[in-house]
Design a protein around this motif. Sequence first.
Motif, mmCIF file in Angstrom:
data_model
loop_
_atom_site.group_PDB
_atom_site.id
_atom_site.type_symbol
_atom_site.label_atom_id
_atom_site.label_comp_id
_atom_site.label_asym_id
_atom_site.label_seq_id
_atom_site.Cartn_x
_atom_site.Cartn_y
_atom_site.Cartn_z
ATOM 1 N N ASP A 142 0.840 -1.200 0.000
ATOM 2 C CA ASP A 142 0.000 0.000 0.000
ATOM 3 C C ASP A 142 0.876 1.251 0.000
ATOM 4 O O ASP A 142 0.755 2.111 -0.859
ATOM 5 C CB ASP A 142 -0.913 -0.018 1.233
ATOM 6 C CG ASP A 142 -1.947 1.097 1.196
ATOM 7 O OD1 ASP A 142 -2.121 1.710 0.122
ATOM 8 O OD2 ASP A 142 -2.585 1.356 2.234
ATOM 9 N N ASP A 143 1.769 1.347 0.980
ATOM 10 C CA ASP A 143 2.697 2.467 1.036
ATOM 11 C C ASP A 143 3.832 2.135 1.992
ATOM 12 O O ASP A 143 3.827 1.092 2.648
ATOM 13 C CB ASP A 143 1.992 3.764 1.462
ATOM 14 C CG ASP A 143 1.270 3.656 2.800
ATOM 15 O OD1 ASP A 143 1.769 2.950 3.702
ATOM 16 O OD2 ASP A 143 0.202 4.267 2.959
ATOM 17 N N ILE A 144 4.810 3.028 2.043
ATOM 18 C CA ILE A 144 5.904 2.897 3.008
ATOM 19 C C ILE A 144 5.930 4.144 3.893
ATOM 20 O O ILE A 144 5.432 5.205 3.496
ATOM 21 C CB ILE A 144 7.277 2.685 2.338
ATOM 22 C CG1 ILE A 144 7.711 3.936 1.550
ATOM 23 C CG2 ILE A 144 7.272 1.458 1.456
ATOM 24 C CD1 ILE A 144 9.139 3.900 1.051
ATOM 25 N N VAL A 145 6.506 3.990 5.077
ATOM 26 C CA VAL A 145 6.620 5.103 6.005
ATOM 27 C C VAL A 145 8.082 5.284 6.394
ATOM 28 O O VAL A 145 8.730 4.350 6.871
ATOM 29 C CB VAL A 145 5.781 4.865 7.282
ATOM 30 C CG1 VAL A 145 5.996 6.008 8.277
ATOM 31 C CG2 VAL A 145 4.303 4.732 6.941
ATOM 32 N N LEU A 146 8.592 6.498 6.153
ATOM 33 C CA LEU A 146 9.905 6.892 6.662
ATOM 34 C C LEU A 146 9.666 7.672 7.941
ATOM 35 O O LEU A 146 8.836 8.582 7.970
ATOM 36 C CB LEU A 146 10.631 7.779 5.650
ATOM 37 C CG LEU A 146 10.784 7.257 4.222
ATOM 38 C CD1 LEU A 146 11.434 8.322 3.342
ATOM 39 C CD2 LEU A 146 11.604 5.973 4.195
ATOM 40 N N THR A 147 10.358 7.326 9.000
ATOM 41 C CA THR A 147 10.149 8.039 10.258
ATOM 42 C C THR A 147 11.185 9.151 10.432
ATOM 43 O O THR A 147 12.303 9.071 9.925
ATOM 44 C CB THR A 147 10.218 7.087 11.468
ATOM 45 O OG1 THR A 147 11.499 6.454 11.498
ATOM 46 C CG2 THR A 147 9.117 6.054 11.393
ATOM 47 N N ALA A 148 10.770 10.167 11.157
ATOM 48 C CA ALA A 148 11.631 11.312 11.452
ATOM 49 C C ALA A 148 11.599 11.578 12.945
ATOM 50 O O ALA A 148 10.531 11.548 13.554
ATOM 51 C CB ALA A 148 11.144 12.546 10.692
ATOM 52 N N SER A 149 12.733 11.859 13.522
ATOM 53 C CA SER A 149 12.764 12.144 14.961
ATOM 54 C C SER A 149 12.061 13.455 15.289
ATOM 55 O O SER A 149 11.568 13.651 16.393
ATOM 56 C CB SER A 149 14.215 12.216 15.448
ATOM 57 O OG SER A 149 14.852 13.368 14.909
#
Length: 385
Positions: A165-172
């Motif tokens: 479906d999608d990807i998630v990049l995390t950010a602090s």
Amino acid sequence: MKKKISIFGSTGSIGKNTIEVIKNSPDDFEIIALVAKNDVKTLISQALLFKPRYVVIENEKHFPKLKSSLKNCEILCGWEAILEVAKIKCDLFVAAIVGFAGMLPTLNAIKAGSNIALANKESLVCAGKFLMDEAKKHKVKIIPVDSEHNAIFQIFENENLAMIDDIVLTASGGPFFNSKKDFRKISVAEALKHPNWKMGAKISIDSATMMNKGLEMIEAFHLFPLKKNQIKILTHPQSIVHGMVNYLDGSSLAMISLPDMKVPISYALTFPNRMKIRHQKLDLAKLQKLEFFAVDEKKFPAVRICREALEIDGSAPTVLNAANEIAVAKFLDGEITFDCISKIVEKTLNKISHKKLSSVEEVIFFDEKARACLQTHHSSIFQKF
């Protein structure tokens, strides 16, 4: 047989962490080239420890000291030497030169048939199509070192691409995620103080503005076979979940680890295998909570600006990156305020007419064009906002 490694940017944050990982597994790796820009003292100590075949310093004024300190290796200096040594095939080329400057050495390494451990996101931001096409042509693997892309790389099921479906990049969220301080009054020291990661100056400022995450969104578009709207960003202050892949069946895969760059570096060094490294063990019971928030794009407009550049495509990401590099340098030198970084980038992006790029030479042209717009304080770009 030992894996032959070249480290371009060996004295920076990624380079030093790579050295630490390799130092603890001397039977598995042989460093054949070390390349740095200015830090001759660190470069000499690294070369004395690993005895590479090639040692290169970009700043020519440091060449005499380098030459007098080392024996039994080829000692070179200058930009042309860096480009030439990048053409020497190795098992893994660690692309850790900061900024747009890393693009041509990385391209030369790909053309030489060296697999790439990519820490230089700007190479893909500016010339992603051309580098990925060359990698495919020369059957070169590009293994991302950025913790977020490395996380996605580990859990991305290419064989089930249609079910993603999608990807998630995390950010602090950087040092100002919860801060209510006026961005016009933020000091360089405050912006450099990242809550979770120990990084170089440029990437620390990019993290503080969240430009880093926007650049990573563009990088992800080139690394993974996804549509632009399938790349999401979430703020995750703990920096434990580095990336997620969401599938159409409701499943989500996440890669988690403590914020330690030696984890993705070790994976890149040994892919498709893994290695034991010295690191603090993740203890989930002690974490207590993992939090996720939508990105506040009003507070951090850099993410929106990067998304717009990705939508425009063509020359826009190159212009965006060049403007950001100049603006960050001026902030670090005390010439502009923190809030002006994103404003300058957006103004430059809007000032230049964009076009589809057909060659690496055109990428270089638009990089130079953007920098020419920003080369002086007297440019209208640097008027007070």
